[in-house]
Design a protein around this motif. Structure first.
Motif, mmCIF file in Angstrom:
data_model
loop_
_atom_site.group_PDB
_atom_site.id
_atom_site.type_symbol
_atom_site.label_atom_id
_atom_site.label_comp_id
_atom_site.label_asym_id
_atom_site.label_seq_id
_atom_site.Cartn_x
_atom_site.Cartn_y
_atom_site.Cartn_z
ATOM 1 N N LEU A 280 2.112 13.533 1.854
ATOM 2 C CA LEU A 280 1.101 12.671 1.232
ATOM 3 C C LEU A 280 -0.282 13.309 1.319
ATOM 4 O O LEU A 280 -1.065 13.263 0.364
ATOM 5 N N ALA A 281 -0.593 13.921 2.468
ATOM 6 C CA ALA A 281 -1.893 14.567 2.640
ATOM 7 C C ALA A 281 -2.061 15.736 1.682
ATOM 8 O O ALA A 281 -3.160 15.983 1.162
ATOM 9 N N LYS A 282 -0.967 16.473 1.412
ATOM 10 C CA LYS A 282 -1.038 17.617 0.492
ATOM 11 C C LYS A 282 -1.291 17.167 -0.948
ATOM 12 O O LYS A 282 -2.027 17.808 -1.699
ATOM 13 N N TYR A 283 -0.653 16.058 -1.334
ATOM 14 C CA TYR A 283 -0.787 15.587 -2.717
ATOM 15 C C TYR A 283 -2.086 14.826 -2.972
ATOM 16 O O TYR A 283 -2.489 14.642 -4.122
ATOM 17 N N MET A 284 -2.746 14.387 -1.934
ATOM 18 C CA MET A 284 -3.874 13.478 -2.088
ATOM 19 C C MET A 284 -5.013 14.049 -2.939
ATOM 20 O O MET A 284 -5.585 13.328 -3.775
ATOM 21 N N PRO A 285 -5.400 15.328 -2.786
ATOM 22 C CA PRO A 285 -6.489 15.840 -3.630
ATOM 23 C C PRO A 285 -6.193 15.747 -5.127
ATOM 24 O O PRO A 285 -7.108 15.591 -5.936
ATOM 25 N N GLU A 286 -4.905 15.803 -5.491
ATOM 26 C CA GLU A 286 -4.539 15.780 -6.908
ATOM 27 C C GLU A 286 -4.593 14.369 -7.494
ATOM 28 O O GLU A 286 -4.758 14.210 -8.708
ATOM 29 N N VAL A 287 -4.432 13.344 -6.657
ATOM 30 C CA VAL A 287 -4.330 11.973 -7.172
ATOM 31 C C VAL A 287 -5.439 11.072 -6.628
ATOM 32 O O VAL A 287 -5.358 9.845 -6.757
ATOM 33 N N SER A 288 -6.454 11.675 -6.029
ATOM 34 C CA SER A 288 -7.473 10.874 -5.344
ATOM 35 C C SER A 288 -8.218 9.920 -6.272
ATOM 36 O O SER A 288 -8.743 8.899 -5.827
ATOM 37 N N ASP A 289 -8.285 10.246 -7.572
ATOM 38 C CA ASP A 289 -9.000 9.387 -8.523
ATOM 39 C C ASP A 289 -8.126 8.269 -9.081
ATOM 40 O O ASP A 289 -8.607 7.420 -9.837
ATOM 41 N N SER A 290 -6.847 8.268 -8.728
ATOM 42 C CA SER A 290 -5.922 7.283 -9.280
ATOM 43 C C SER A 290 -6.250 5.881 -8.768
ATOM 44 O O SER A 290 -6.527 5.692 -7.575
ATOM 45 N N PRO A 291 -6.216 4.883 -9.643
ATOM 46 C CA PRO A 291 -6.417 3.488 -9.184
ATOM 47 C C PRO A 291 -5.383 3.079 -8.143
ATOM 48 O O PRO A 291 -5.655 2.215 -7.300
ATOM 49 N N LEU A 292 -4.188 3.689 -8.198
ATOM 50 C CA LEU A 292 -3.160 3.367 -7.219
ATOM 51 C C LEU A 292 -3.626 3.681 -5.799
ATOM 52 O O LEU A 292 -3.322 2.949 -4.849
ATOM 53 N N ILE A 293 -4.361 4.785 -5.637
ATOM 54 C CA ILE A 293 -4.858 5.170 -4.317
ATOM 55 C C ILE A 293 -5.914 4.174 -3.833
ATOM 56 O O ILE A 293 -5.956 3.801 -2.655
ATOM 57 N N ILE A 294 -6.770 3.744 -4.756
ATOM 58 C CA ILE A 294 -7.800 2.755 -4.404
ATOM 59 C C ILE A 294 -7.148 1.448 -3.959
ATOM 60 O O ILE A 294 -7.514 0.859 -2.930
ATOM 61 N N GLY B 281 0.817 -1.213 0.000
ATOM 62 C CA GLY B 281 0.000 0.000 0.000
ATOM 63 C C GLY B 281 0.845 1.255 0.000
ATOM 64 O O GLY B 281 0.533 2.231 -0.712
ATOM 65 N N VAL B 282 1.922 1.255 0.778
ATOM 66 C CA VAL B 282 2.830 2.405 0.796
ATOM 67 C C VAL B 282 3.513 2.560 -0.559
ATOM 68 O O VAL B 282 3.718 3.687 -1.054
ATOM 69 N N GLY B 283 3.864 1.437 -1.201
ATOM 70 C CA GLY B 283 4.448 1.500 -2.541
ATOM 71 C C GLY B 283 3.505 2.143 -3.542
ATOM 72 O O GLY B 283 3.928 2.962 -4.383
ATOM 73 N N PHE B 284 2.215 1.813 -3.482
ATOM 74 C CA PHE B 284 1.234 2.450 -4.367
ATOM 75 C C PHE B 284 1.151 3.954 -4.096
ATOM 76 O O PHE B 284 1.042 4.760 -5.026
ATOM 77 N N LEU B 285 1.200 4.327 -2.823
ATOM 78 C CA LEU B 285 1.172 5.751 -2.473
ATOM 79 C C LEU B 285 2.380 6.483 -3.038
ATOM 80 O O LEU B 285 2.269 7.595 -3.566
ATOM 81 N N TYR B 286 3.546 5.854 -2.914
ATOM 82 C CA TYR B 286 4.768 6.490 -3.421
ATOM 83 C C TYR B 286 4.734 6.610 -4.944
ATOM 84 O O TYR B 286 5.156 7.621 -5.511
ATOM 85 N N ALA B 287 4.210 5.572 -5.604
ATOM 86 C CA ALA B 287 4.102 5.619 -7.062
ATOM 87 C C ALA B 287 3.181 6.737 -7.515
ATOM 88 O O ALA B 287 3.400 7.371 -8.563
ATOM 89 N N ALA B 288 2.139 7.022 -6.725
ATOM 90 C CA ALA B 288 1.167 8.052 -7.105
ATOM 91 C C ALA B 288 1.621 9.460 -6.749
ATOM 92 O O ALA B 288 1.286 10.427 -7.453
ATOM 93 N N THR B 289 2.407 9.603 -5.660
ATOM 94 C CA THR B 289 2.734 10.943 -5.162
ATOM 95 C C THR B 289 4.219 11.274 -5.191
ATOM 96 O O THR B 289 4.585 12.455 -5.192
ATOM 97 N N GLY B 290 5.089 10.272 -5.163
ATOM 98 C CA GLY B 290 6.527 10.524 -5.158
ATOM 99 C C GLY B 290 7.077 10.930 -3.806
ATOM 100 O O GLY B 290 8.194 11.441 -3.723
ATOM 101 N N THR B 291 6.336 10.711 -2.729
ATOM 102 C CA THR B 291 6.796 11.065 -1.387
ATOM 103 C C THR B 291 6.331 10.028 -0.376
ATOM 104 O O THR B 291 5.339 9.313 -0.626
ATOM 105 N N LEU B 292 7.037 9.948 0.751
ATOM 106 C CA LEU B 292 6.669 9.036 1.830
ATOM 107 C C LEU B 292 6.336 9.780 3.119
ATOM 108 O O LEU B 292 5.871 9.164 4.074
ATOM 109 N N ASN B 293 6.601 11.088 3.158
ATOM 110 C CA ASN B 293 6.274 11.865 4.345
ATOM 111 C C ASN B 293 4.758 12.014 4.462
ATOM 112 O O ASN B 293 4.083 12.356 3.483
ATOM 113 N N MET B 294 4.207 11.750 5.639
ATOM 114 C CA MET B 294 2.752 11.714 5.798
ATOM 115 C C MET B 294 2.105 13.076 5.548
ATOM 116 O O MET B 294 1.029 13.153 4.938
ATOM 117 N N SER B 295 2.746 14.137 5.995
ATOM 118 C CA SER B 295 2.194 15.479 5.747
ATOM 119 C C SER B 295 2.185 15.792 4.262
ATOM 120 O O SER B 295 1.230 16.370 3.731
#
Length: 503
Positions: A201-215, A185-199
Motif C-alpha cells: 500500500l505504501a508503494k502504491y500510494m504516490p500513484e493514487v494519492s489524488d484519488s477521492p477513494l484515498i481521501i 476505509g480498508v475497502g477504499f484502499l483496496y479499490a484504489a490500489t488492489g492490495t491489502l499488504n501494508m508495505s
C-alpha cells in the motif's frame, strides 16, 4: 527453518492454544486451566523478548509469511523495533493481568467453574487480538484481530460489577461503528490500489494519492481508530467501560486495549499515507484540535470525581490526547513522544488499575475519601499508586516526564507553542487531582470501617503475591523506562521510525 524463525507466530499461538484449552481443562481442574493461560502468556513474553532482541541486534525487521504464501498474496507478520516493543508491552501486561486475576477468580469461583473458565479464555483471547494487531502487516488481517479484541473486550466488561453489562453494550454499539468505518476505509484502499499488504500500500500510494477513494479512506480511518482509542469526542464508551469492567481485567483493558489502535493509526498515517496525500495536512490539523480538546476535557472531568476508577477513566482520555498530539506534531520528536507515551502510559495506567483492584479486593474501596492512612496496611499498593501518579503528572525521573518532554521538543521545533501550553496546563491539572488522591492517602484520618478490618488482619502480606507482583512490575517498568529512555528511543525506536515511518 529453526524455532527462532517462528517467533512472530509463536507469540500469538501460545495464548490462542490456551484460549481453546482453558474451557476443556476446566471440566477436570480449574486450577490447571488457569495455570495453562498464565504459563502461555508468560511464554509469549519470552518469545516477544527474543524477537525484539533479534531485531535490535541485527538491525533488520523480521518478515514471517503465514502458510508459505508470498507477499502480497498471503498474510505477513512483520516485527521491527517499533511494533516489537508494542508486542512486548502487550505480552507483559497480559501476563501480569492474568496473574493478578488469580485471587479474584478463586474468591468468585465458588461452584461456578464455567464463569471462571470463560473469564480466563476471554482474557487470553484479548491478548491474541492485541498481539495480532501489533504484528500483522496486512490491513484486512488487522481488522480480524481488531474484532477478536473487541469481542473479548465486550465479555470482560460485561463480567464487571453494577453497570458492567450496560457499559459493554454501549461499547458494542460504538465499537461496531468504529470497526465498520475501519473496514470501509480498508475497502477504499483496496479499490484504489488492489492490495491489502501494508508495505505494498505504501508503494502504491504516490500513484493514487489524488484519488477521492484515498481521501474517503483517511476520513474513515481517523474516525474508526479514534473510536477504538477513545479519542475525544469519540470517547463516549470509555468512562463507563473502564469504571465498571471486571476489576481484575481492568488493568489490561485500560492499559493496552486503547493503545494498540493508537499504534495502528501511527502505522497507517505515517507508514502508508505519509505526506503523499494532499489532505494529510488537513487531517493532522483536525487530529491536533481533537487532541487538545481531549487533553483538556479529560483533565477537567477527572477533577470532578472522588470515585477512584472515574478519575482514572477520564484521565485516560487526556492521556490519549497526548498520543494524538504527537501525531499532529508529525516530526521525529513528536512521534517519538507519542510512541514513548503509548508505552509509558500503558504501564502507568495498568499500575493504577492494579491498585484499584487491590483496594477493592482487600477493603472493597471505591472512593478516594476512604483512602486515609491506608498506606500503613497496604505499603506495596501505596507505593505503586504514588509512583504511577507522579509519572502521570510528568515528574522526573519517571517515564511520563520523558514522553511529555519529547512532545514538547517536537512542538517547539515546529513552532506549535499552543501544544506546549496545553502540555503544561494539563500537567498542572493532573497534579491537582492526583495530589488530591495522594493527600487523602497519606494525610486523611483512617476510615472507621477500614480501621476495624485492619485490626482483625493477621496476614504477613497485605495481599496475595499474585496481586503484589504485577504492581511491582508496573512500578519497575515506569522507573526503568524513565531511566533508560535514551536507549529505548535511540537504539530501539528511532531506527525504525527513521527507516519506515519518516522515510
Amino acid at each position: 527453518m529453526s524455532l527462532m524463525d517462528h517467533m512472530p507466530i509463536l507469540v500469538i499461538l501460545f495464548p490462542l492454544t490456551a484460549t481453546l484449552l482453558c474451557p476443556l481443562l476446566s471440566h477436570f481442574s480449574m486450577n490447571i486451566a488457569k495455570r495453562i493461560v498464565i504459563t502461555a502468556l508468560f511464554i509469549s513474553v519470552i518469545c516477544s523478548v527474543v524477537q525484539l532482541a533479534q531485531v535490535v541486534v541485527s538491525g533488520q525487521a523480521i518478515h514471517y509469511e503465514l502458510g508459505g504464501w508470498k507477499v502480497p498474496y498471503g498474510i505477513e507478520f512483520v516485527t521491527d523495533g517499533l511494533n516489537g516493543t508494542v508486542t512486548l508491552l502487550v505480552a507483559v501486561i497480559s501476563w501480569t493481568t492474568a496473574l493478578f486475576s488469580s485471587p479474584f477468580e478463586k474468591r468468585e469461583r465458588g461452584s461456578n467453574t464455567l464463569r471462571s473458565a470463560g473469564y480466563y479464555s476471554m482474557l487470553s483471547f484479548l491478548a491474541v487480538g492485541l498481539l495480532g494487531m501489533s504484528q500483522t502487516g496486512d490491513a484486512f488481517n488487522l481488522y480480524v484481530f481488531m474484532e477478536i479484541t473487541a469481542i473479548s473486550g465486550y465479555g470482560l466488561i460485561a463480567c464487571g460489577e453494577g453497570k458492567g453489562p450496560i457499559a459493554a453494550f454501549r461499547y458494542l454499539l460504538t465499537g461496531t461503528i468504529g470497526a465498520s468505518l475501519y473496514l470501509l476505509g480498508v475497502g477504499f484502499l483496496y479499490a484504489a490500489t488492489g492490495t491489502l499488504n501494508m508495505s505494498d500500500l505504501a508503494k502504491y500510494m504516490p500513484e493514487v494519492s489524488d484519488s477521492p477513494l484515498i481521501i474517503f479512506s483517511i476520513g474513515c480511518l481517523i474516525i474508526g481508530f479514534g473510536i477504538k482509542m477513545a479519542l475525544f469526542p469519540l470517547h463516549g464508551w470509555q468512562p463507563a467501560a473502564h469504571s465498571y469492567a471486571h476489576p481484575a481485567a481492568d488493568p489490561m483493558i485500560a492499559g493496552i486495549m486503547i493503545k494498540v489502535p493508537a499504534y495502528a493509526m501511527l502505522r497507517f498515517f505515517f507508514c502508508i499515507f505519509k505526506s503523499t496525500s494532499p489532505v494529510m495536512e488537513t487531517f493532522l490539523d483536525v487530529l491536533g484540535i481533537m487532541a487538545v480538546m481531549g487533553v483538556l476535557f479529560g483533565s477537567l472531568k477527572a477533577l470532578r470525581y472522588d470515585t477512584y476508577n472515574k478519575i482514572l477513566a477520564y484521565s485516560s482520555i487526556g492521556q490519549v490526547g497526548y498520543i494524538a498530539m504527537g501525531f499532529a506534531i508529525g516530526n521525529m520528536y513528536g512521534l517519538l513522544g507519542a510512541v514513548l507515551h503509548i508505552i509509558s502510559h500503558a504501564f502507568m495506567k495498568a499500575g493504577l488499575f492494579y491498585t484499584s483492584g487491590a483496594l477493592k479486593f482487600r477493603y472493597d474501596i471505591h472512593e478516594t475519601t476512604q483512602l486515609g492512612q491506608i498506606y500503613r496496611q497496604m505499603p506495596a499498593t501505596s507505593l505503586t499508586m504514588t509512583v504511577c501518579a507522579l509519572s502521570m503528572i510528568g515528574l522526573p525521573p519517571f517515564a511520563g516526564f520523558f514522553s511529555k518532554w519529547y512532545l514538547a521538543l517536537g512542538a517547539i521545533e515546529n513552532g506549535q507553542y499552543g501544544f506546549v501550553a496545553v502540555l503544561i496546563a494539563s500537567s498542572l491539572l493532573s497534579a491537582i487531582y492526583f495530589f488530591r488522591v495522594l493527600e487523602k492517602l497519606y494525610m486523611d484520618k483512617k476510615d472507621e470501617k477500614i480501621a476495624e478490618n485492619a485490626g482483625r488482619s493477621n496476614k504477613k502480606l497485605e495481599l496475595p503475591w499474585q496481586i503484589i507482583v504485577p504492581m511491582l512490575v508496573a512500578v519497575a517498568a515506569v522507573i526503568l523506562i524513565g531511566l533508560f529512555n535514551s536507549y529505548i528511543v535511540g537504539e530501539v525506536l528511532k531506527p525504525t521510525m527513521t527507516e519506515v515511518i519518516l522515510s
